[in-house]
Design an enzyme around this catalytic site. Structure first.
Site, PDB file in Angstrom:
ATOM      1  N   CYS A 127      38.353  -7.225 -29.633  1.00 42.76           N
ATOM      2  CA  CYS A 127      39.438  -7.521 -30.572  1.00 42.76           C
ATOM      3  C   CYS A 127      39.299  -8.956 -31.096  1.00 42.76           C
ATOM      4  O   CYS A 127      38.399  -9.232 -31.886  1.00 42.76           O
ATOM      5  CB  CYS A 127      40.794  -7.242 -29.949  1.00 42.76           C
ATOM      6  SG  CYS A 127      42.129  -7.142 -31.173  1.00 42.76           S
ATOM      7  N   HIS A 169      40.481  -1.920 -28.019  1.00 40.44           N
ATOM      8  CA  HIS A 169      40.701  -2.469 -26.676  1.00 40.44           C
ATOM      9  C   HIS A 169      40.266  -1.463 -25.600  1.00 40.44           C
ATOM     10  O   HIS A 169      41.095  -0.734 -25.054  1.00 40.44           O
ATOM     11  CB  HIS A 169      42.177  -2.811 -26.470  1.00 40.44           C
ATOM     12  CG  HIS A 169      42.619  -4.072 -27.126  1.00 40.44           C
ATOM     13  ND1 HIS A 169      42.404  -5.321 -26.575  1.00 40.44           N
ATOM     14  CD2 HIS A 169      43.267  -4.290 -28.289  1.00 40.44           C
ATOM     15  CE1 HIS A 169      42.902  -6.243 -27.368  1.00 40.44           C
ATOM     16  NE2 HIS A 169      43.426  -5.650 -28.420  1.00 40.44           N
ATOM     17  N   GLU A 186      39.484  -2.174 -22.654  1.00 41.96           N
ATOM     18  CA  GLU A 186      39.819  -2.719 -21.338  1.00 41.96           C
ATOM     19  C   GLU A 186      41.235  -2.412 -20.884  1.00 41.96           C
ATOM     20  O   GLU A 186      41.567  -2.609 -19.712  1.00 41.96           O
ATOM     21  CB  GLU A 186      39.604  -4.245 -21.340  1.00 41.96           C
ATOM     22  CG  GLU A 186      40.729  -5.070 -21.963  1.00 41.96           C
ATOM     23  CD  GLU A 186      40.808  -5.062 -23.472  1.00 41.96           C
ATOM     24  OE1 GLU A 186      41.534  -5.901 -24.038  1.00 41.96           O
ATOM     25  OE2 GLU A 186      40.153  -4.211 -24.104  1.00 41.96           O
TER      26      GLU A 186
END
Length: 236
Positions: A101, A176, A178
């Site tokens: 990001c 994202h 993660e």
């Protein structure tokens, strides 16, 4: 690069930054993780801190996470410039960098691309098309988007923005990989619920949707980390 134990530098920018399943996969692959946070929690209203970043050449890989601020924001110029220099140094030394990001936007900015306001903000799960490592549904949370450097290879896209590119040993993603529902719940409690409502989304429904994807995302996040380590990081 280091000898013996492999070292990963994780650069987080605020207290909500999490590296989740991505960092977990690095650990499973034998990396010792060292994390830094750029902006302390007591400076979020005044994030123009001075930061002495580590030398990326002391690490075997660098992971750059998201941030609540924009790359071009005057309020963060004091540390964005030295962080961009860190990315230049890593690139020149062939130290692989994975940017997520804001981190992906920083890679674009560092290497000849650009960052600008996205005409369509992406909040919540969105589909990405492209290489198998990036294709699928990923959680998004961004108002800006990157324009990849001219010499980069774009490997992921959707209608809203370029979603992933590879440039030498750098991998940038706009989504994202993660995060999970618990980390998004923390975002919601810190103003994200209002962001969701501004986009016409029900925060509770959005969180339930993200939670339903958690198990699949963890598996695919590990696969994305493997792609970074086995393909991008070795310059294939």
């Amino acid at each position: 690069m280091s000898a013996g134990t492999k070292r990963l530098l994780v650069i987080g920018h605020d207290y909500l930054a999490t590296s989740g399943a991505i960092e977990g996969r690095f650990a499973e692959r034998g990396y010792e993780v060292e994390s830094i946070r750029v902006v302390p929690s007591d400076r979020f209203d005044d994030p123009g801190v001075d930061v002495d970043f580590p030398d990326p050449r002391d690490y075997d890989a660098v992971l750059v996470l998201g941030a609540r601020w924009g790359v071009d924001g005057d309020e963060v110029a004091s540390w964005v410039k030295p962080e961009l220099e860190l990315l230049h140094t890593a690139d020149e030394a062939d130290v692989p960098v994975l940017g997520i990001c804001f981190g992906g936007q920083m890679l674009a900015q560092a290497h000849g691309g650009s960052v600008g306001r996205s005409p369509v903000p992406e909040i919540g799960p969105h589909v990405v098309s492209g290489e198998p490592a990036v294709a699928g549904i990923w959680t998004q949370w961004h108002y800006d988007r990157f324009v990849p450097p001219a010499d980069a290879t774009v490997i992921g896209v959707n209608a809203a923005a370029p979603q992933a590119f590879v440039l030498r040993r750098n991998l940038a993603v706009q989504f994202h990989p993660e995060v999970d529902a618990d980390s998004v719940a923390a975002w919601m409690a810190d103003g994200g619920a209002a962001d969701a409502r501004d986009q016409g989304l029900d925060p509770d429904v959005l969180l339930d949707h993200i939670r339903s994807l958690d198990d699949d995302i963890r598996v695919r996040a590990a696969a994305l980390a493997d792609y970074f380590l086995d393909v991008v990081a070795v310059g294939r």
